[in-house]
Scaffold this motif. Sequence first.
Motif, mmCIF file in Angstrom:
data_model
loop_
_atom_site.group_PDB
_atom_site.id
_atom_site.type_symbol
_atom_site.label_atom_id
_atom_site.label_comp_id
_atom_site.label_asym_id
_atom_site.label_seq_id
_atom_site.Cartn_x
_atom_site.Cartn_y
_atom_site.Cartn_z
ATOM 1 N N PRO A 92 0.815 -1.237 0.000
ATOM 2 C CA PRO A 92 0.000 0.000 0.000
ATOM 3 C C PRO A 92 0.838 1.271 0.000
ATOM 4 O O PRO A 92 0.344 2.332 -0.398
ATOM 5 C CB PRO A 92 -0.804 -0.116 1.292
ATOM 6 C CG PRO A 92 -0.829 -1.555 1.608
ATOM 7 C CD PRO A 92 0.483 -2.097 1.143
ATOM 8 N N LEU A 93 2.102 1.164 0.443
ATOM 9 C CA LEU A 93 2.963 2.355 0.442
ATOM 10 C C LEU A 93 3.354 2.735 -0.979
ATOM 11 O O LEU A 93 3.547 3.898 -1.291
ATOM 12 C CB LEU A 93 4.255 2.064 1.215
ATOM 13 C CG LEU A 93 4.240 2.205 2.715
ATOM 14 C CD1 LEU A 93 5.629 1.926 3.263
ATOM 15 C CD2 LEU A 93 3.820 3.600 3.094
ATOM 16 N N VAL A 94 3.503 1.735 -1.816
ATOM 17 C CA VAL A 94 4.028 1.949 -3.155
ATOM 18 C C VAL A 94 2.897 2.121 -4.161
ATOM 19 O O VAL A 94 3.012 2.869 -5.125
ATOM 20 C CB VAL A 94 4.911 0.743 -3.563
ATOM 21 C CG1 VAL A 94 5.705 1.066 -4.801
ATOM 22 C CG2 VAL A 94 5.838 0.357 -2.419
ATOM 23 N N LEU A 95 1.812 1.423 -3.881
ATOM 24 C CA LEU A 95 0.675 1.428 -4.791
ATOM 25 C C LEU A 95 0.010 2.804 -4.825
ATOM 26 O O LEU A 95 -0.153 3.436 -3.790
ATOM 27 C CB LEU A 95 -0.330 0.400 -4.248
ATOM 28 C CG LEU A 95 -1.230 -0.337 -5.214
ATOM 29 C CD1 LEU A 95 -0.410 -1.173 -6.174
ATOM 30 C CD2 LEU A 95 -2.170 -1.228 -4.405
ATOM 31 N N PRO A 96 -0.424 3.299 -6.019
ATOM 32 C CA PRO A 96 -1.228 4.529 -6.013
ATOM 33 C C PRO A 96 -2.508 4.272 -5.222
ATOM 34 O O PRO A 96 -3.164 3.252 -5.443
ATOM 35 C CB PRO A 96 -1.546 4.739 -7.501
ATOM 36 C CG PRO A 96 -0.553 3.922 -8.241
ATOM 37 C CD PRO A 96 -0.179 2.785 -7.348
ATOM 38 N N PRO A 97 -2.873 5.164 -4.298
ATOM 39 C CA PRO A 97 -4.051 4.929 -3.458
ATOM 40 C C PRO A 97 -5.325 4.660 -4.264
ATOM 41 O O PRO A 97 -6.176 3.881 -3.829
ATOM 42 C CB PRO A 97 -4.164 6.217 -2.656
ATOM 43 C CG PRO A 97 -2.778 6.733 -2.584
ATOM 44 C CD PRO A 97 -2.140 6.372 -3.884
#
Lengths: 260, 364
Positions: A92-97
């Motif tokens: 989730p840190l890397v993924l676009p929200p």
Amino acid sequence: MRRSVPVLLWVPAALALALVVLPVIGLVARSDLGRLPELVTSPTALEALWLSVRTGAAATLLSLLFGGPLAVVLARGRLPGLRLLRAIVLLPLVLPPVVGGLALLYLLGRNGFGGQVLAVFGVRLPFTTAAVIIAQTFVAMPFLVIGLEGALRTAGERYEAVAATLGAAPWTVFRRVTVPLLLPSLGSSLVLAFARSLGEFGATITFAGNLEGTTQTLPLLVYVQSQSDVDAAVAVSLLLVVLAVVVIAVARPRSIEGRL
Amino acid sequence: MTLDLDITVRRDSFALSLELSVAAGEVVAVLGRNGAGKSTLLSALAGLLRPDSGRITLAGRVLTDASTGVHVPPHRRGIGLLAQDPLLFPHMTVAANVAFGPRSRGISRTDSAALVTRLLSDVDAAEFAARRPGQLSGGQAQRVAVARALASEPELLLLDEPFAALDVDAAPALRAMLRRVLRDSGRTALLVTHDPLDALVLADRVVVLSGGEIVEQGETRAVLSRPRTAFTARIAGLDLVSGVFGPSGLVVGDFVISGHVPAPIDEGTLAVAVFAPSAVAVHVSPPAGSPRNVFGAVVGGLEPHGDLIRLRVARSVDGPSWVEGLAADLTAAAVADLGLEPGVRVWLAVKAAEVALHPVAGGS
């Protein structure tokens, strides 16, 4: 003796600082200070503020209740594939929200398999305040997990090993040694998670929608107002800036101050 | 026997295989250099590591049995650990640290408070009760750690290089304190150390470990003053040369080493010559007056040893090979006067009166 910093580094450093500070100054310059109190205290703004604080707090609490144990397992567990798990937690840190929100929607939405299971119990998540909290937890929890896991690794297991040789059972060791030693970094991890929840936009708008009073948090309000009433958008933005500064000033997370 | 252990632990480049018993109330020292397997032994005893094979029993309880898969977790072993680092819990007061063990075992607040008071005064740390560990010196913290380890009343106390991290000034007092506390409480303890002084002061019996195996064991003073292997002699800080006992001394190749014989030795049997590095005189040319024990060598290395410099020699091209690793203690001034540095040719001279000849057990 303090070592001097090479002069060459000062220029990019100053530019970096300007990039952080100048936009905020721009925001203040653009704001209509006369109308500011009125805009900030409008019912819509207050409602969004209250919703943001409530959902942010709930998401932080959920992150602690589930992310805390996850951090302990990741730092202390001896499972095969733990490295892979650790990488997945960072997703989730890397993924676009927005992508995260979409993923949540197709898991817990009306047609998602999770959603269908929930529907059996008469629960519908999308476009509710609960969905806002889930979206915020999704993006904020990794901050808490990596913060705590790092602290656990830095602290090492030596105190815990000594506690065990003194006859303390694992739960006693956790309660009386692990947790107290973690408290300082727990504070900063919680602040980071809360701040990330407050700023959450992409996952919220895709999964929870933008319903005034139910799912419209401050960032969503800023977005909506920037399309129609720019003065109001700027005023609410300033409110978020103040909120962020207050969070940093009150909690002074050590990881932010670089004193880990 | 209180502790019985017979284990094998295999790692990539290392194997520990040993059999050891410690009687109730006995203090046994395991002496060895870094990498000898000392910490592996402690981890296996404390339950932090499962041996590949073997069994550990303590006071009649089976703690580890690789063949049946028994592995009692650390907190139910009744084995306490005092490490080189005191590791006092930084968020608790000294008194709470000492009370941690008893409270974890469900002893009442009143009873554990009384125990804490008694133990803290036993280790001369009563005045620190209300302090935080951060406010103590290294020696004070280690005193408290001793009290904390004793408070959980372990059946076996493991001492892992307990003085290694202390100032040279603090170590002797703490060593004496620990000796008194161990004797008074009749604790069974296993001390792991690389310092023969720890073993001499604290242990009834010593086991010398090298490369994961016991190379020598016995009553502490006997082993340290009459080491039977070169390894034990080096670790005990003594010089040792092996040979065959002949009519005029120890025959080592073309050399005969003269010395006194504290106990009769049969001619033709294997024996050792033992002398202290401080008894060795170092010359840069063959000494005049021909003292009997003179060996040619070259300087191998120099290292500080207390106030002195310990010189280790290597063999010279035309000299005997068995001088390799012998030590001589010199003052820094002597090292400078003689111009000693690695590679310089030297002659070592030892007075016969300083050399003791001992038989080797079993004669083989």
